[in-house]
Scaffold this active site. Structure first.
Site: not given
Ligand SMILES: N[C@@H](CCC[C@H](N)C(=O)O)C(=O)O
Length: 294
Positions: A76, A224
């Site tokens: 992430c 993202c």
């Protein structure tokens, strides 16, 4: 009831992140707690970044990454910048080494507050994405959605940044595609045995990309980071872009992605603090931190 743990609600260019302090604890955040926190509009997140005590010599912390559907993720990028920002604010330390399911992640907070994360080396072999069948050239695989004779999205590049990504190249504005409809179909397509993050990418120059992502386990997000990295390396390996690009996310936020000559992908961008709280890692019940009590 478990002893409460502290958390910081943050974002990485709009990617909704909870940084949870699980240091010194033997328990972990349950999937039910994650789903409960995601269901509350006040604490809704795309990923939880749970900071645990180190498990490997030479690392500062182990980071467990949980999507809003309770599934675990290997990487992430936006969340990692939030972890660095939170830890740097707590100490004078600016350089960190984390262990994640994707491997070792090094990161640094710069004097200007921007944070660079070494997201590691991309993987392109079909087994490493992973894909359910062999594709020799993963720069464009046989996958499409829409009418068979006029597909809306087709021939994606696939890459792993520790987590699986499919990048669909589009000519029109990224907002003109019904990603809400196509995203879940593609995320759960049988070609992706571990599901996949689905990104549409428009090349605006050899150094700039606009992207939108339907995230595995989180749905449409405002940004993202690992998808930005996957789009950057896929743009370079298909000859669309140079190896250093600026990626604009749906939030309008920007990330600089450099695919270095040593094959490491460096992502640089900001992180933003929103509020502090305490939560039960077993149930997800929470309250604002006393100093933030509203
Ligand atoms: N938003 C993250 C990606 C988080 C994980 C992804 N949803 C997955 O399950 O692979 C990022 O900034 O990289």
């Amino acid at each position: 009831m478990s002893a409460p743990a502290s958390f910081a609600k943050m974002n990485g260019i709009g990617n909704k992140i909870i940084v949870a302090d699980m240091r010194g604890r033997m328990d972990r955040i349950s999937a039910d707690a994650a789903i409960a926190l995601a269901a509350d509009p006040a604490t809704h997140f795309d990923q939880i970044m749970a900071i645990h005590d180190p498990r490997l010599a030479g690392t500062d912390f182990y980071i467990e990454i949980i999507n809003s559907d309770g599934s675990l993720a290997q990487a992430c990028g936006n969340g990692t910048r939030c972890v660095v920002s939170a830890l740097a604010a707590e100490t004078d330390k600016k350089v960190f080494t984390f262990q994640t399911l994707a491997g070792i992640v090094n990161a640094v907070e710069h004097e200007d507050g921007l944070i660079s994360v070494d997201m590691g080396k991309p993987r392109f072999d079909w087994q490493d994405i992973p894909l359910a069948e062999e594709f020799r050239d993963t720069r464009a695989i046989e996958l499409q959605v829409g009418p068979i004779d006029a597909p809306v999205l087709h021939s994606p590049s696939v890459a792993s940044m520790g987590n699986p990504h499919a990048i669909f190249w589009v000519d029109e504005d990224v907002w003109s595609y019904d990603l809400e409809k196509f995203g879940p179909l593609l995320e759960n397509h049988p070609i992706f045995p571990e599901r996949a993050n689905i990104t549409i990418a428009q090349v605006s120059s050899r150094e700039t990309l606009n992207i939108r992502t339907w995230e595995r386990g989180a749905g449409l997000t405002l940004a993202c980071g690992s998808a930005a990295c996957a789009a950057a390396v896929s743009g370079a390996r298909t000859g669309r872009t140079l190896r250093t690009v600026t990626i604009t996310a749906p939030s309008g936020g920007k990330l600089i992605i450099e695919w270095r000559a040593d094959d490491h992908v460096i992502m640089t961008g900001p992180a933003e603090w929103e509020f502090a709280g305490e939560f039960d890692p077993k149930t997800g019940s929470w309250q604002h931190a006393s100093e933030d009590a509203v």
